[in-house]
Design an enzyme around this catalytic site. Structure first.
Site, mmCIF file in Angstrom:
data_model
loop_
_atom_site.group_PDB
_atom_site.id
_atom_site.type_symbol
_atom_site.label_atom_id
_atom_site.label_comp_id
_atom_site.label_asym_id
_atom_site.label_seq_id
_atom_site.Cartn_x
_atom_site.Cartn_y
_atom_site.Cartn_z
ATOM 1 N N GLY A 17 -7.611 -96.362 50.563
ATOM 2 C CA GLY A 17 -8.574 -95.259 50.625
ATOM 3 C C GLY A 17 -8.186 -93.997 49.876
ATOM 4 N N ILE A 18 -8.290 -92.874 50.580
ATOM 5 C CA ILE A 18 -8.064 -91.556 49.975
ATOM 6 C C ILE A 18 -6.616 -91.403 49.508
ATOM 7 C CG2 ILE A 18 -7.958 -89.082 50.527
ATOM 8 C CD1 ILE A 18 -10.399 -89.623 52.455
ATOM 9 N N ASP A 63 6.396 -95.191 58.797
ATOM 10 C CA ASP A 63 5.488 -94.881 59.910
ATOM 11 C C ASP A 63 5.579 -93.376 60.141
ATOM 12 O OD1 ASP A 63 4.273 -94.399 62.335
ATOM 13 O OD2 ASP A 63 5.130 -96.160 63.322
ATOM 14 N N ASN A 90 -1.556 -87.469 54.450
ATOM 15 C CA ASN A 90 -2.867 -88.114 54.415
ATOM 16 C C ASN A 90 -3.050 -89.171 55.503
ATOM 17 O OD1 ASN A 90 -5.372 -89.343 52.939
ATOM 18 N ND2 ASN A 90 -3.895 -91.028 53.081
ATOM 19 N N TYR A 155 -10.283 -87.530 67.886
ATOM 20 C CA TYR A 155 -10.153 -87.340 66.429
ATOM 21 C C TYR A 155 -10.391 -85.870 66.072
ATOM 22 C CZ TYR A 155 -10.913 -88.324 61.420
ATOM 23 O OH TYR A 155 -10.847 -88.349 60.046
ATOM 24 N N ILE A 190 -16.662 -90.608 53.536
ATOM 25 C CA ILE A 190 -16.072 -91.204 52.341
ATOM 26 C C ILE A 190 -15.931 -92.706 52.570
ATOM 27 C CG2 ILE A 190 -14.124 -91.080 50.735
ATOM 28 C CD1 ILE A 190 -15.673 -88.393 51.166
ATOM 29 N N THR A 192 -14.224 -95.664 52.819
ATOM 30 C CA THR A 192 -12.865 -96.226 52.901
ATOM 31 C C THR A 192 -12.809 -97.159 54.105
ATOM 32 O OG1 THR A 192 -11.866 -94.680 54.474
ATOM 33 C CG2 THR A 192 -11.947 -93.964 52.166
ATOM 34 N N PRO A 193 -11.727 -97.937 54.203
ATOM 35 C CA PRO A 193 -11.616 -98.869 55.334
ATOM 36 C C PRO A 193 -11.499 -98.206 56.705
ATOM 37 C CG PRO A 193 -10.212 -99.577 53.526
ATOM 38 C CD PRO A 193 -10.707 -98.208 53.174
HETATM 39 N N1 LIG Z 1 -12.961 -91.796 55.083
HETATM 40 C C1 LIG Z 1 -13.545 -90.707 55.580
HETATM 41 O O1 LIG Z 1 -14.766 -90.620 55.678
HETATM 42 C C2 LIG Z 1 -12.684 -89.545 56.041
HETATM 43 C C3 LIG Z 1 -13.343 -88.368 56.410
HETATM 44 C C4 LIG Z 1 -12.585 -87.286 56.839
HETATM 45 C C5 LIG Z 1 -11.206 -87.357 56.877
HETATM 46 N N2 LIG Z 1 -10.579 -88.522 56.517
HETATM 47 C C6 LIG Z 1 -9.118 -88.546 56.609
HETATM 48 O O2 LIG Z 1 -8.561 -88.970 55.376
HETATM 49 C C7 LIG Z 1 -7.304 -89.589 55.609
HETATM 50 C C8 LIG Z 1 -7.253 -90.933 54.884
HETATM 51 O O3 LIG Z 1 -8.188 -91.806 55.494
HETATM 52 P P1 LIG Z 1 -8.958 -92.956 54.699
HETATM 53 O O4 LIG Z 1 -10.392 -92.719 54.917
HETATM 54 O O5 LIG Z 1 -8.437 -93.083 53.347
HETATM 55 O O6 LIG Z 1 -8.577 -94.206 55.619
HETATM 56 P P2 LIG Z 1 -7.804 -95.578 55.293
HETATM 57 O O7 LIG Z 1 -7.818 -96.339 56.566
HETATM 58 O O8 LIG Z 1 -8.355 -96.196 54.068
HETATM 59 O O9 LIG Z 1 -6.331 -95.063 54.963
HETATM 60 C C9 LIG Z 1 -5.478 -94.543 55.949
HETATM 61 C C10 LIG Z 1 -4.076 -95.064 55.667
HETATM 62 O O10 LIG Z 1 -3.193 -94.521 56.661
HETATM 63 C C11 LIG Z 1 -2.281 -95.548 57.007
HETATM 64 N N3 LIG Z 1 -1.687 -95.322 58.319
HETATM 65 C C12 LIG Z 1 -2.257 -95.467 59.538
HETATM 66 N N4 LIG Z 1 -1.346 -95.231 60.499
HETATM 67 C C13 LIG Z 1 -0.182 -94.946 59.863
HETATM 68 C C14 LIG Z 1 1.124 -94.608 60.302
HETATM 69 N N5 LIG Z 1 1.423 -94.562 61.616
HETATM 70 N N6 LIG Z 1 2.071 -94.357 59.383
HETATM 71 C C15 LIG Z 1 1.781 -94.421 58.051
HETATM 72 N N7 LIG Z 1 0.573 -94.744 57.577
HETATM 73 C C16 LIG Z 1 -0.396 -94.998 58.478
HETATM 74 C C17 LIG Z 1 -3.109 -96.822 56.991
HETATM 75 O O11 LIG Z 1 -2.275 -97.981 56.890
HETATM 76 C C18 LIG Z 1 -3.991 -96.599 55.770
HETATM 77 O O12 LIG Z 1 -3.413 -97.148 54.600
HETATM 78 C C19 LIG Z 1 -7.148 -89.698 57.116
HETATM 79 O O13 LIG Z 1 -6.321 -88.655 57.581
HETATM 80 C C20 LIG Z 1 -8.570 -89.527 57.618
HETATM 81 O O14 LIG Z 1 -8.623 -89.035 58.927
HETATM 82 C C21 LIG Z 1 -11.283 -89.614 56.095
#
Ligand SMILES: NC(=O)c1ccc[n+]([C@@H]2O[C@H](COP(=O)([O-])OP(=O)(O)OC[C@H]3O[C@@H](n4cnc5c(N)ncnc54)[C@H](O)[C@@H]3O)[C@@H](O)[C@H]2O)c1
Length: 259
Positions: A17-18, A63, A90, A155, A190, A192-193
């Protein structure tokens, strides 16, 4: 010129994702990038695809809830490159559902990843960023850190916490003369998974699906879902010289959801 060429960047949660888009974007700026995550196969894939572009990137299992892992990742960055200039906190998870169904274990897991992880990372990185001549920390919050969302109470608590933690640390760095800017980014919807992990109870008012593009069609002014690169562009900007007068700020990238 962004001033980012040859800088050392650590991105957590960079396997997907991001985070992955941020790692790609920093690599494209000529940075040396450490990608960390708990999804080792995806993290390794991400590094291989960056290496294929000629940029320098390394993956490490990490982690973000583990103090020991943080010490090890920061030590590895220092031994490998002798510096750290940018940390992108992130990694995040989303637990959604009624507060009545949220167990203390659910709450603590959510808080451990989204809030403890940001605290541990910021504390671990500041000395090395200082010793490297300064830099920037970018924390991923959310529009859910700016406004409430039914069934996302845990959250929202973590993301609101990230927002004010960011401002407090920015002020502390400035007060101490530490040359580190600390800002937060607030994505909207966004693709993403992360959405796969959100259970149906989390449906926002009026929405009947958690497919991000369909959710965006109902919740975003203009209806478009965001891409991870939309957020990575903002993260790179905050870390760049172009944002040198931004500190303790919140960059909202939500196509107008919170407007
Ligand atoms: N996708 C959206 O719509 C959205 C909106 C607002 C905020 N966000 C924030 O953006 C950030 C990235 O999210 P995303 O949408 O890319 O999600 P994602 O699930 O694609 O990626 C999140 C990543 O974090 C990793 N992760 C989870 N727990 C972990 C841990 N304990 N240690 C290390 N890595 C860990 C996962 O393995 C994954 O690769 C997050 O903080 C999320 O809250 C996302």
């Amino acid at each position: 010129m962004t001033g980012l060429k040859d800088k050392v960047v650590l991105v957590t949660g960079a396997a997907s994702g991001i985070g992955r888009a941020c790692a790609d974007a920093f690599a494209a700026e000529g940075c040396r990038v450490m990608l960390s995550d708990i999804q080792d196969d995806l993290g390794t894939d991400a590094v291989e695809s960056i290496a294929a572009t000629g940029a320098e990137a390394v993956y490490q299992h990490h982690d973000v809830t583990s103090e020991q892992d943080w010490a090890s990742v920061v030590r590895d960055v220092e031994q490998r490159w002798g510096a750290l200039h940018v940390l992108v906190n992130n990694a995040g998870i989303a637990w959604a559902g009624s507060i009545l169904d949220m167990t203390l274990e659910d709450w603590r897991r959510q808080t451990a990843v989204n809030l403890d992880g940001v605290f541990l990372g910021t504390r671990a990185a500041i000395p090395l960023i200082n010793a490297s001549g300064g830099g920037s920390i970018v924390n991923l919050s959310s529009v859910a850190g700016l406004q409430g969302s039914a069934t996302l109470s845990g959250y929202c608590a973590t993301k609101g916490g990230v927002r004010l933690f960011t401002k407090a640390v920015a002020l502390e760095c400035a007060a101490n003369g530490w040359p580190i800017r600390v800002n937060s980014v607030h994505p909207g919807i966004i693709a993403t998974p992360i959405w796969n992990s959100i259970i149906p109870d989390a449906l926002m008012a009026g929405a009947n699906t958690l497919e991000p593009s369909e959710l965006a069609a109902e919740a975003v002014p203009g209806g478009a879902v965001g891409s991870p690169t939309n957020i990575a562009d903002g993260v790179v900007f905050l870390a760049s010289d172009q944002a040198s007068y931004m500190n303790g700020a919140e960059l909202v990238i939500d196509a107008g959801i919170t407007a």
